[in-house]
Design a protein around this motif. Structure first.
Motif, PDB file in Angstrom:
ATOM      1  N   HIS A 180       2.113   0.659   3.828  1.00  0.00           N
ATOM      2  CA  HIS A 180       0.809   1.233   4.126  1.00  0.00           C
ATOM      3  C   HIS A 180      -0.302   0.181   4.036  1.00  0.00           C
ATOM      4  O   HIS A 180      -1.260   0.209   4.811  1.00  0.00           O
ATOM      5  CB  HIS A 180       0.543   2.413   3.180  1.00  0.00           C
ATOM      6  CG  HIS A 180       1.381   3.608   3.486  1.00  0.00           C
ATOM      7  ND1 HIS A 180       2.700   3.712   3.083  1.00  0.00           N
ATOM      8  CD2 HIS A 180       1.111   4.745   4.191  1.00  0.00           C
ATOM      9  CE1 HIS A 180       3.203   4.859   3.507  1.00  0.00           C
ATOM     10  NE2 HIS A 180       2.267   5.496   4.173  1.00  0.00           N
ATOM     11  N   ARG A 181      -0.166  -0.758   3.114  1.00  0.00           N
ATOM     12  CA  ARG A 181      -1.146  -1.835   3.009  1.00  0.00           C
ATOM     13  C   ARG A 181      -1.137  -2.685   4.285  1.00  0.00           C
ATOM     14  O   ARG A 181      -2.192  -3.073   4.795  1.00  0.00           O
ATOM     15  CB  ARG A 181      -0.826  -2.693   1.787  1.00  0.00           C
ATOM     16  CG  ARG A 181      -1.903  -3.727   1.452  1.00  0.00           C
ATOM     17  CD  ARG A 181      -1.548  -4.500   0.186  1.00  0.00           C
ATOM     18  NE  ARG A 181      -1.480  -3.632  -0.975  1.00  0.00           N
ATOM     19  CZ  ARG A 181      -0.366  -3.375  -1.668  1.00  0.00           C
ATOM     20  NH1 ARG A 181       0.788  -3.944  -1.331  1.00  0.00           N
ATOM     21  NH2 ARG A 181      -0.389  -2.585  -2.712  1.00  0.00           N
ATOM     22  N   TYR A 235      -2.798  -0.874   7.201  1.00  0.00           N
ATOM     23  CA  TYR A 235      -4.263  -0.979   7.127  1.00  0.00           C
ATOM     24  C   TYR A 235      -4.727  -2.352   7.612  1.00  0.00           C
ATOM     25  O   TYR A 235      -5.685  -2.468   8.380  1.00  0.00           O
ATOM     26  CB  TYR A 235      -4.757  -0.731   5.705  1.00  0.00           C
ATOM     27  CG  TYR A 235      -6.243  -0.992   5.577  1.00  0.00           C
ATOM     28  CD1 TYR A 235      -7.166  -0.047   6.023  1.00  0.00           C
ATOM     29  CD2 TYR A 235      -6.719  -2.200   5.073  1.00  0.00           C
ATOM     30  CE1 TYR A 235      -8.529  -0.299   5.959  1.00  0.00           C
ATOM     31  CE2 TYR A 235      -8.086  -2.463   5.013  1.00  0.00           C
ATOM     32  CZ  TYR A 235      -8.980  -1.508   5.456  1.00  0.00           C
ATOM     33  OH  TYR A 235     -10.331  -1.757   5.406  1.00  0.00           O
ATOM     34  N   ARG A 236      -4.058  -3.404   7.160  1.00  0.00           N
ATOM     35  CA  ARG A 236      -4.469  -4.754   7.554  1.00  0.00           C
ATOM     36  C   ARG A 236      -4.422  -4.904   9.075  1.00  0.00           C
ATOM     37  O   ARG A 236      -5.328  -5.486   9.677  1.00  0.00           O
ATOM     38  CB  ARG A 236      -3.566  -5.789   6.878  1.00  0.00           C
ATOM     39  CG  ARG A 236      -3.857  -7.226   7.297  1.00  0.00           C
ATOM     40  CD  ARG A 236      -3.090  -8.218   6.455  1.00  0.00           C
ATOM     41  NE  ARG A 236      -3.627  -8.279   5.109  1.00  0.00           N
ATOM     42  CZ  ARG A 236      -2.951  -7.965   4.010  1.00  0.00           C
ATOM     43  NH1 ARG A 236      -1.696  -7.557   4.094  1.00  0.00           N
ATOM     44  NH2 ARG A 236      -3.513  -8.050   2.829  1.00  0.00           N
ATOM     45  N   LEU A 238      -4.632  -2.610  11.492  1.00  0.00           N
ATOM     46  CA  LEU A 238      -5.676  -1.853  12.183  1.00  0.00           C
ATOM     47  C   LEU A 238      -7.067  -2.390  11.849  1.00  0.00           C
ATOM     48  O   LEU A 238      -7.930  -2.467  12.728  1.00  0.00           O
ATOM     49  CB  LEU A 238      -5.568  -0.368  11.812  1.00  0.00           C
ATOM     50  CG  LEU A 238      -4.316   0.331  12.358  1.00  0.00           C
ATOM     51  CD1 LEU A 238      -4.163   1.715  11.738  1.00  0.00           C
ATOM     52  CD2 LEU A 238      -4.372   0.439  13.885  1.00  0.00           C
ATOM     53  N   ALA A 239      -7.287  -2.782  10.588  1.00  0.00           N
ATOM     54  CA  ALA A 239      -8.599  -3.301  10.213  1.00  0.00           C
ATOM     55  C   ALA A 239      -8.902  -4.612  10.928  1.00  0.00           C
ATOM     56  O   ALA A 239     -10.048  -4.867  11.327  1.00  0.00           O
ATOM     57  CB  ALA A 239      -8.669  -3.489   8.702  1.00  0.00           C
ATOM     58  N   ARG A 259     -12.869   1.877   9.024  1.00  0.00           N
ATOM     59  CA  ARG A 259     -11.994   1.141   8.103  1.00  0.00           C
ATOM     60  C   ARG A 259     -11.927   1.837   6.756  1.00  0.00           C
ATOM     61  O   ARG A 259     -10.861   1.913   6.131  1.00  0.00           O
ATOM     62  CB  ARG A 259     -12.488  -0.306   7.943  1.00  0.00           C
ATOM     63  CG  ARG A 259     -12.341  -1.153   9.204  1.00  0.00           C
ATOM     64  CD  ARG A 259     -12.468  -2.636   8.882  1.00  0.00           C
ATOM     65  NE  ARG A 259     -13.752  -2.949   8.286  1.00  0.00           N
ATOM     66  CZ  ARG A 259     -14.859  -3.263   8.971  1.00  0.00           C
ATOM     67  NH1 ARG A 259     -14.813  -3.298  10.313  1.00  0.00           N
ATOM     68  NH2 ARG A 259     -15.980  -3.561   8.356  1.00  0.00           N
ATOM     69  N   LEU A 270      -9.687   4.864   7.195  1.00  0.00           N
ATOM     70  CA  LEU A 270      -8.294   4.427   7.301  1.00  0.00           C
ATOM     71  C   LEU A 270      -7.736   4.036   5.933  1.00  0.00           C
ATOM     72  O   LEU A 270      -6.617   4.415   5.573  1.00  0.00           O
ATOM     73  CB  LEU A 270      -8.195   3.218   8.235  1.00  0.00           C
ATOM     74  CG  LEU A 270      -8.212   3.469   9.738  1.00  0.00           C
ATOM     75  CD1 LEU A 270      -8.315   2.138  10.477  1.00  0.00           C
ATOM     76  CD2 LEU A 270      -6.959   4.215  10.161  1.00  0.00           C
ATOM     77  N   GLY A 271      -8.514   3.283   5.174  1.00  0.00           N
ATOM     78  CA  GLY A 271      -8.051   2.855   3.858  1.00  0.00           C
ATOM     79  C   GLY A 271      -7.766   4.023   2.948  1.00  0.00           C
ATOM     80  O   GLY A 271      -6.729   4.064   2.270  1.00  0.00           O
ATOM     81  N   LEU A 278      -4.629   6.069   4.268  1.00  0.00           N
ATOM     82  CA  LEU A 278      -3.356   5.378   4.061  1.00  0.00           C
ATOM     83  C   LEU A 278      -3.004   5.302   2.578  1.00  0.00           C
ATOM     84  O   LEU A 278      -1.820   5.374   2.216  1.00  0.00           O
ATOM     85  CB  LEU A 278      -3.407   3.985   4.682  1.00  0.00           C
ATOM     86  CG  LEU A 278      -3.313   3.979   6.210  1.00  0.00           C
ATOM     87  CD1 LEU A 278      -3.710   2.615   6.773  1.00  0.00           C
ATOM     88  CD2 LEU A 278      -1.916   4.362   6.675  1.00  0.00           C
ATOM     89  N   ARG A 279      -4.000   5.188   1.692  1.00  0.00           N
ATOM     90  CA  ARG A 279      -3.705   5.201   0.255  1.00  0.00           C
ATOM     91  C   ARG A 279      -3.158   6.549  -0.175  1.00  0.00           C
ATOM     92  O   ARG A 279      -2.205   6.631  -0.970  1.00  0.00           O
ATOM     93  CB  ARG A 279      -4.956   4.844  -0.551  1.00  0.00           C
ATOM     94  CG  ARG A 279      -5.310   3.362  -0.521  1.00  0.00           C
ATOM     95  CD  ARG A 279      -6.311   3.009  -1.609  1.00  0.00           C
ATOM     96  NE  ARG A 279      -7.588   3.707  -1.428  1.00  0.00           N
ATOM     97  CZ  ARG A 279      -8.580   3.250  -0.687  1.00  0.00           C
ATOM     98  NH1 ARG A 279      -8.453   2.104  -0.027  1.00  0.00           N
ATOM     99  NH2 ARG A 279      -9.719   3.931  -0.596  1.00  0.00           N
TER     100      ARG A 279
END
Length: 295
Positions: free
Chosen positions: A255-256, A259-260, A262-263, A275, A278-279, A282-283
């Motif tokens: 998941h990390r 995020y990276r 897409l960000a 962002r 999304l963060g 996803l968390r």
């Protein structure tokens, strides 16, 4: 993201294999045994070892043509693969980067090389990947978008056949040689000039999405990712990533990395609210996945 190298290097036509090991167990023997039938070429194999403790890489390095690169710690898949490729001389123009838990089909690497001749702008080529039960893994997919990604993330567990997942995985595509958005990093034939042109895998990805990111950056640099189903391998399963002591970390890492990815593609002040959403999303999804895995 890594800077693009503006000065491509000239390489020879030799072939090498780089596999990233992390206590791979007996799977590494099957990988190396079956590799003999995958190509008629003479191969050099580099084991980029992320700190194995089971002795399997050391035993494998006793074979002719197999070199052990001791990294000494777990630096992640992409970084270790980069270091393995960096060990190769300029005579090597083609590099297979693959997981050590693969069993190679007869002539599979030669089939990838033949496809590379048909696709002169192919930067990466990937085979058809079967699971041990014969199921074909969807290894050639579209690049994630916000719409497809959100639909796949929300619905895939409760509605596996949802349209977002099917579109992302290209489930309805005819199994045929074709360009794809990205190819599974579990087995890639890389044109070394193309790999160099984007400076390899992005080392910020410890594991997961490094292959998605590579596929995207290759396309942006003018290369193709080509799916070659006439080449077949069997992915027997990740020995080093199914142990209880690492499964929770890997779920969080997945998941990390999502995020990276897409960000990175939605930068700037105007995308800051997205962002943040999304963060958070996803968390929450990662925490739920970890709880399910612990049951």
């Amino acid at each position: 993201m890594p800077a693009v190298d503006p000065a491509p290097r000239d390489y020879g036509d030799e072939l090498a294999v780089v596999t990233v090991t992390y206590s791979p167990g007996e799977t590494l023997d099957a990988f190396l045994d079956s590799l003999k039938g995958a190509t008629d070429r003479v191969l050099r194999v580099v084991l980029a070892d992320n700190g194995s403790t089971d002795g399997a890489p050391e035993r494998a390095a006793e074979r002719a043509g197999v070199d052990l690169l001791r990294i000494g710690e777990n630096v992640g898949y992409g970084t270790a693969a980069n270091r393995g490729v960096a060990e190769l001389g300029p005579e090597v123009g083609w590099v297979v980067v693959a997981n050590p838990d693969l069993v190679w089909g007869e002539g599979s690497i030669d089939a990838l090389l033949a496809a590379a001749r048909r696709w002169p702008r192919a930067g990466a080529l990937g085979p058809l990947i079967r699971q041990p039960d014969g199921f074909v893994y969807p290894s050639a997919r579209l690049l994630p978008s916000l719409g497809r990604g959100a639909g796949h993330a929300v619905a895939s567990r409760v509605w596996p056949g949802n349209p977002w997942t099917r579109q992302y995985r290209q489930s309805d595509e005819v199994v045929a040689e074709r360009p794809a958005g990205w190819l599974s990093g579990s087995c890639l034939l890389l044109r070394r000039t193309a790999f160099d042109s984007v400076n390899g895998f992005d080392p910020r990805y410890f594991m997961y999405f490094e292959d998605v990111d590579l596929g995207d950056r290759l396309q942006r640099a003018g290369w193709l990712n080509v799916y070659v189903p006439t080449a077949e391998v069997v992915h027997t399963g990740g020995h080093s990533t199914t142990r209880a002591d690492v499964s929770a970390r890997m779920l969080a890492e997945h998941h990390r990395s999502a995020y990276r990815y897409l960000a990175d593609r939605h930068r700037g002040v105007c995308w800051a609210p997205l962002r943040a959403a999304l963060g958070l999303g996803l968390r929450v999804r990662a925490a739920a996945a970890v709880r399910r895995a612990a049951r």
